[in-house]
Design an enzyme around this catalytic site. Structure first.
Site, PDB file in Angstrom:
ATOM      1  N   GLY A 137       0.824  -1.492  -0.080  1.00 23.46           N
ATOM      2  CA  GLY A 137      -0.087  -0.052  -0.047  1.00 23.46           C
ATOM      3  C   GLY A 137       0.792   1.290   0.086  1.00 23.46           C
ATOM      4  N   GLY A 192       2.634   5.398   4.452  1.00 25.05           N
ATOM      5  CA  GLY A 192       1.938   6.152   5.702  1.00 25.05           C
ATOM      6  C   GLY A 192       0.532   5.328   6.042  1.00 25.05           C
ATOM      7  N   GLY A 200       0.082   2.648   7.428  1.00 27.39           N
ATOM      8  CA  GLY A 200      -0.137   1.889   8.686  1.00 27.39           C
ATOM      9  C   GLY A 200       0.171   0.566   8.466  1.00 27.39           C
ATOM     10  N   LYS A 201       1.159  -0.001   7.411  1.00 27.12           N
ATOM     11  CA  LYS A 201       1.661  -1.212   7.207  1.00 27.12           C
ATOM     12  C   LYS A 201       2.493  -1.914   8.414  1.00 27.12           C
ATOM     13  CE  LYS A 201       3.660  -0.031   3.148  1.00 27.12           C
ATOM     14  NZ  LYS A 201       3.007   1.214   3.105  1.00 27.12           N
ATOM     15  N   THR A 202       3.493  -0.841   8.853  1.00 30.88           N
ATOM     16  CA  THR A 202       4.276  -0.983   9.971  1.00 30.88           C
ATOM     17  C   THR A 202       3.357  -1.251  11.239  1.00 30.88           C
ATOM     18  OG1 THR A 202       5.922   0.182   8.707  1.00 30.88           O
ATOM     19  CG2 THR A 202       6.365  -0.544  11.054  1.00 30.88           C
ATOM     20  N   HIS A 241      -7.909  34.560  -9.762  1.00 38.17           N
ATOM     21  CA  HIS A 241      -7.602  33.328 -10.355  1.00 38.17           C
ATOM     22  C   HIS A 241      -8.338  32.242  -9.505  1.00 38.17           C
ATOM     23  CE1 HIS A 241      -4.579  30.299 -11.733  1.00 38.17           C
ATOM     24  NE2 HIS A 241      -4.943  29.743 -10.546  1.00 38.17           N
ATOM     25  N   GLU A 242      -8.401  32.334  -8.242  1.00 39.22           N
ATOM     26  CA  GLU A 242      -8.922  31.529  -7.283  1.00 39.22           C
ATOM     27  C   GLU A 242     -10.395  31.464  -7.406  1.00 39.22           C
ATOM     28  OE1 GLU A 242      -7.359  29.016  -6.199  1.00 39.22           O
ATOM     29  OE2 GLU A 242      -5.525  29.972  -6.432  1.00 39.22           O
ATOM     30  N   HIS A 276     -11.468  29.397 -10.314  1.00 43.95           N
ATOM     31  CA  HIS A 276     -11.483  28.183 -10.017  1.00 43.95           C
ATOM     32  C   HIS A 276     -13.061  28.065  -9.594  1.00 43.95           C
ATOM     33  CE1 HIS A 276      -7.804  26.754 -11.250  1.00 43.95           C
ATOM     34  NE2 HIS A 276      -7.015  27.563 -10.455  1.00 43.95           N
ATOM     35  N   ASP A 324      -1.916  24.147 -12.382  1.00 43.34           N
ATOM     36  CA  ASP A 324      -3.417  23.631 -12.949  1.00 43.34           C
ATOM     37  C   ASP A 324      -2.874  22.917 -14.170  1.00 43.34           C
ATOM     38  OD1 ASP A 324      -4.387  24.996 -10.732  1.00 43.34           O
ATOM     39  OD2 ASP A 324      -4.593  26.798 -11.890  1.00 43.34           O
TER      40      ASP A 324
HETATM   41  P1  ADP Z   1       3.612   2.599   6.592  1.00 38.13           P
HETATM   42  O1  ADP Z   1       4.683   1.836   7.133  1.00 38.13           O
HETATM   43  O2  ADP Z   1       2.413   2.197   5.741  1.00 38.13           O
HETATM   44  O3  ADP Z   1       4.391   3.818   5.638  1.00 38.13           O
HETATM   45  P2  ADP Z   1       3.230   3.338   9.286  1.00 38.13           P
HETATM   46  O4  ADP Z   1       2.634   1.986   9.604  1.00 38.13           O
HETATM   47  O5  ADP Z   1       4.497   3.649   9.592  1.00 38.13           O
HETATM   48  O6  ADP Z   1       2.867   3.468   7.772  1.00 38.13           O
HETATM   49  O7  ADP Z   1       2.127   4.493   9.719  1.00 38.13           O
HETATM   50  C1  ADP Z   1       2.759   5.665  10.297  1.00 38.13           C
HETATM   51  C2  ADP Z   1       1.894   6.215  11.416  1.00 38.13           C
HETATM   52  O8  ADP Z   1       0.746   6.705  11.138  1.00 38.13           O
HETATM   53  C3  ADP Z   1       1.395   5.259  12.525  1.00 38.13           C
HETATM   54  O9  ADP Z   1       2.530   5.102  13.566  1.00 38.13           O
HETATM   55  C4  ADP Z   1       0.090   5.792  12.968  1.00 38.13           C
HETATM   56  O10 ADP Z   1       0.468   6.540  13.899  1.00 38.13           O
HETATM   57  C5  ADP Z   1      -0.582   6.312  11.768  1.00 38.13           C
HETATM   58  N1  ADP Z   1      -1.500   5.396  11.163  1.00 38.13           N
HETATM   59  C6  ADP Z   1      -1.376   5.121   9.831  1.00 38.13           C
HETATM   60  N2  ADP Z   1      -2.357   4.399   9.433  1.00 38.13           N
HETATM   61  C7  ADP Z   1      -3.061   4.340  10.417  1.00 38.13           C
HETATM   62  C8  ADP Z   1      -4.361   3.693  11.010  1.00 38.13           C
HETATM   63  N3  ADP Z   1      -4.832   2.812  10.059  1.00 38.13           N
HETATM   64  N4  ADP Z   1      -5.011   3.840  12.143  1.00 38.13           N
HETATM   65  C9  ADP Z   1      -4.217   4.742  13.161  1.00 38.13           C
HETATM   66  N5  ADP Z   1      -2.953   5.231  12.936  1.00 38.13           N
HETATM   67  C10 ADP Z   1      -2.478   5.072  11.798  1.00 38.13           C
HETATM   68 ZN    ZN Z   2      -5.083  27.684 -10.082  1.00 33.93          ZN
HETATM   69 MG    MG Z   3       6.297   1.710   7.000  1.00 29.50          MG
END
Ligand code: ADP
Ligand code: ZN
Ligand code: MG
Length: 635
Positions: free
Chosen positions: A208, A211, A213-215, A431-432, A435, A508
């Protein structure tokens, strides 16, 4: 390197030199330091001076059988010394004369003391120094030794009680959690699976965008399963020496098998798992390939029944080596996507618990405005809000903090100190509003949420935020066309109102082009090509990079059609602007003055009956440059 060949020899030299220095110090320097210049005098001279009352600083040292004294009439405290003649009345006489005298006690212990001071102490100091130095030397050499030993991996061990992260800490991501809970169940009761003869997939790959939440999910699996959690990041394998990475993998799996049941988590596996090139001319890729080969070998080697579960995460699945994804390896893929509206609300709920807030915070509004953000962004938004509250000396996070932080995270910090000239500000305002106007006047278009002309550090001078009422998963052809029209509207407005154009539309233009091109080359939305794809998006997670599969000729035609499509929408936007010029001026003036307009304010002005005809005259003062420009453009 040479002088470090034999550390023992080095230390010996060091001590020899140190000893020589101490001896030199003691024979030449110490005596002259310890004993001040003393002149010999006779006992009778001492008595004469006593009689003349010239004595001071009298020291009677019976052990050494000598008296030291000074002449108080002479300015410089010159010392004299004489032997003691058997003189029993000495003390009485000194008392009578009222001379200050003493018998130095310290001097009594002096031989011992002196020995300590001049020999033991320096030797001690030198030994200490030598020790420290030699240790440092060893360390330097030892470092080199370790690198050669291909030492133990520094895979960190996470034990459940330490991470303490549960599935409940991961908001949204229900599908991913469901897929992972099977793994948790397996780790709890492996017998249940062994009984039937079911084998769990050896490895699951969390895929995915960054950020999402994979880790976090991987840690939650360990937390739920109550087993040790070995975590290593792919980037840690980028080592100096060939063979290091492979050794690390070997070591990691050895440790894991000892601790089974457990979870081995390889984060950012793409750094080691990149596709191997068939034309490997050695060199830089060797190391990575060895590491990858070792990983593949270990995955084949370990028995899934033992309870070592392999998890890995990546945001670039397309670059992984196919061998990694074969059955028996990472054969299960768990998508971890960007959260939808509901997911975003859930994530905000998880993170808002960590800060103190005003009562009645509406997270839904925040989630709505933060479309397209990842979990990490949302966590960041809340933290930024808390920081903002602190900055402004408040104890609680307010709704406004949260809404401001969305912009901070999405568009960079507000640049308070960057000041646009009035003319620039006016252009940006038009401009804005352009839009927003075109967005509002089209049917299939997301409503305007906010317009602002406060510059951001990201470089944006202003922006118009549109927010969908509901989460959208499909976009119709009309919607895309309208979006392109909306994107071109800023530039159209500049042209119509000021008769000249600026660089403000760069972003844009880029977006409009991308959309238009995608309609033709990938989405089958042109009559001429129909449902044919000439371009593939090879990396959907990281902004995408297109690979063209059509002929050069189709390429040229796609270019031409893209140009036409955007032009058509540009003209459409121009028509809308020209039809609504009065409202445009009114809105631009408002935005120019207030710098921000909410969606409601915008709609109120747009839907209000047209301003009175005498209004332009009122505006024709120095205070209202909008009217000036507007008239100039119209004439
Ligand atoms: P990834 O490994 O996918 O890049 P991380 O697991 O490191 O992302 O996520 C980074 C931080 O974002 C987490 O430590 C958490 O604080 C927040 N976060 C991301 N996804 C979630 C989620 N589904 N629920 C709660 N917190 C989340
Ligand atoms: Zn613009
Ligand atoms: Mg990660």
């Amino acid at each position: 390197m040479k002088e470090f060949k034999d550390p023992k020899k080095n230390i010996f030299y060091y001590y020899a030199i140190a000893m020589a220095v101490i001896i030199l110090l003691n024979t030449f320097i110490m005596p002259s330091l310890l004993n001040p210049k003393v002149e010999e005098a006779s006992y009778s001279q001492f008595l004469t001076m006593l009689g003349q009352d010239k004595l001071s600083q009298v020291y009677i040292d019976r052990a050494e059988n000598k008296i030291t004294f000074a002449d108080k009439t002479k300015p410089e405290a010159k010392l004299y010394m004489t032997g003691i003649v058997a003189d029993n009345d000495l003390v009485t006489r000194l008392n009578e004369a009222g001379v200050d005298y003493s018998s130095p006690i310290v001097e009594q212990a002096s031989p011992m003391m002196q020995f300590l001071l001049s020999w033991i102490l320096p030797i001690g100091i030198f030994m200490l120094l030598g020790n420290v130095l030699s240790k440092q030397m060893m360390k330097r050499m030892g470092g080199g030794m370790n690198a050669m030993q291909l030492g133990k991996s520094n895979a960190r061990i996470y034990i459940q009680s330490e991470t303490g992260i549960k599935f409940s800490d991961v908001a949204g991501q229900d599908e991913a959690k469901e897929a992972l809970s099977e793994i948790v169940d397996f780790l709890h009761t492996p017998e249940k699976y062994a009984e039937i003869g079911a084998k769990l997939p050896k490895g699951a790959l969390l895929v995915g965008p960054p950020g999402t939440g994979k880790t976090l999910l991987a840690k939650a699996v360990a937390g739920e399963a109550n087993v040790p959690f070995f975590s290593i990041s792919g980037s840690e394998f980028v080592e100096m020496f060939v063979g290091m990475g492979a050794a690390k993998i070997r070591d990691l799996f050895k440790q894991a098998e000892e601790k089974a049941p457990c979870i081995v988590f390889i984060d950012e596996i793409d750094t080691i798992g990149k596709k191997r090139e068939s034309t490997g001319y050695g060199g830089g890729n060797d190391e990575r390939e060895q590491t990858l080969n070792q990983l593949l070998a270990e995955m084949d080697g370990f028995d899934g029944k033992k309870g070592v579960v392999l998890l890995a995460a990546t945001n670039r699945p397309e670059i992984l080596d196919p061998a990694l994804l074969r059955p028996g390896r990472f054969d299960r893929r768990i998508p971890v996507e960007l959260p939808d509206l509901l997911g975003r609300v859930e994530i905000l709920k998880v993170h808002i618990k960590k800060v103190k807030t005003d009562p009645g915070i509406n997270l839904e509004t925040v989630a709505k405005a933060a479309a397209g953000t990842s979990g990490a962004d949302l966590a960041n938004i809340i933290n930024e809000a808390a920081l903002r509250a602190v900055r402004e000396g408040r104890k609680r996070v307010s709704q406004r903090d949260l809404e401001e932080s969305i912009e901070v995270v999405l568009a960079g910090y507000e640049k308070k100190n960057r000041v646009l000239s009035d003319k620039e500000k006016l252009i940006v305002a038009y401009h804005e509003v352009g839009h927003a106007m075109v967005a509002a006047k089209q049917k299939e278009s997301a409503p305007v949420h906010k317009i602002t002309i406060i510059p951001r550090t990201s470089g944006a001078l202003g922006y118009t935020m549109q927010v969908e009422e509901d989460e959208k998963f499909l976009m119709s052809k009309e919607e895309i066309e309208n979006k392109i029209a909306t994107l071109t509207a800023g530039r159209v407005t500049e042209e119509i109102v000021f008769g000249s154009i600026t660089t403000g539309a760069a972003n844009d233009i880029e977006q409009a082009t991308k959309l238009a091109r995608a309609m033709i080359s990938r989405l089958g939305m042109s009559d001429e090509f129909g449902m044919v794809s000439f371009e593939q998006d090879v990396n959907p997670y990281l902004g995408g990079s297109l690979v063209s599969t059509g002929s050069a000729e189709t390429g040229a035609r796609i270019d031409r059609m893209t140009i036409e499509l955007v032009k058509k929408q540009y003209n459409k936007a121009g028509d809308i602007i020209r039809d609504n010029l009065t409202k445009l001026h009114e809105l631009a003036k408002h935005l120019y003055e207030h710098e921000t307009l909410t969606g409601e304010e915008f709609m109120d002005i747009l839907n209000a009956p047209p301003a009175l005809p005498d209004a332009p005259k009122e505006e024709g003062t120095a205070e209202a440059p909008i009217a000036d420009s507007g008239e100039a453009a119209e004439s």
